[in-house]
Write an enzyme that holds these catalytic residues in place. Sequence first.
Site, short mmCIF file in Angstrom:
data_model
loop_
_atom_site.label_atom_id
_atom_site.label_comp_id
_atom_site.label_asym_id
_atom_site.label_seq_id
_atom_site.Cartn_x
_atom_site.Cartn_y
_atom_site.Cartn_z
N ASP A 58 35.44 13.26 -15.84
CA ASP A 58 34.95 14.16 -16.81
C ASP A 58 35.30 13.98 -18.19
OD1 ASP A 58 33.78 15.59 -14.79
OD2 ASP A 58 35.16 17.31 -14.62
N LYS A 80 29.99 16.23 -19.52
CA LYS A 80 29.27 17.27 -19.60
C LYS A 80 29.41 18.21 -20.70
CE LYS A 80 27.53 17.21 -14.68
NZ LYS A 80 27.35 18.04 -13.32
N MET A 194 33.77 29.00 -19.53
CA MET A 194 32.41 28.76 -20.12
C MET A 194 31.94 29.81 -20.77
SD MET A 194 31.40 25.74 -17.23
CE MET A 194 31.47 26.84 -15.72
#
Length: 282
Positions: A58, A80, A194
């Site tokens: 990641d 991402k 998030m």
Amino acid sequence: MSPRKPKNEESKRLVLLGGDRKRPIGAVWLVGAGPGDPELLTIKALKALQAAEVVVHDGLVSDEILALAPSGARLICVAKRKSRHSYAQEEINRMLVAFAQEGLNVVRLKGGDPFIFGRGGEELEACREAGVECHVVPGVTAALAASANAGAPLTHRGSAQAVTFVTGHAAAGSEPDLDWESLAKANQTVVIYMGVSTAAGISGRLIAAGRGGSTPALIVENASRADERRIVTTLAGLPQAASDVAGPALLIVGEAMALAQSSDIEIVSQVEARGRERGVKL
């Protein structure tokens, strides 16, 4: 040790290795890299990383941790960030399976823990469906590091009898389908992953469901890293406090966050927030 730069610039799409097809099938390791501080890696995670031939990682994995991989390992970044994805999840799944079928030892290195909003479950399922051996190595999820560094326990006798991890980001940018009334109950800690871009909606939903606007809250950006930033605020103050946060961050709401210590960068005190709620200028 100077971080080794990942050799991933050329890896914009899956390219199968042309290795020996007679090699035994390899294996995939879903490894939690923790929140960023390499000292928070588990011993098992370090061993798995040091045995890797391919590391699919990641964007949240720190350079210091990537530098622990073997010098000959191929490093592929599949970062991402909101709507900017270098690979779709389905491509990542196929990549892991394909490399393992080439007989390689593959480490899927994920920030935090693979099974806490890391989509590790989807990758595990893809490996199982393809008949590829898959191992899971848990990691320190960001909430634990954020709580520890701020000195604010996620559970605390008298003020937090439960802790709940939720996501503030649903598919296609829609609002997450959460039980807001349950999350609004007092004496519990709610950790939102998030949730920076949806902080206003989260704050409004929790307050509308009955959680007090003066409930202590904490925002932690880049937890455990050298540039960690902590903002102490309240539930009502979350939208304003989150508006200045650019990096990966957690929102933590709950009475136990009254114990949180801010970083030297910014603090929105509870006294000021309560005063604004009452229309009092302090």
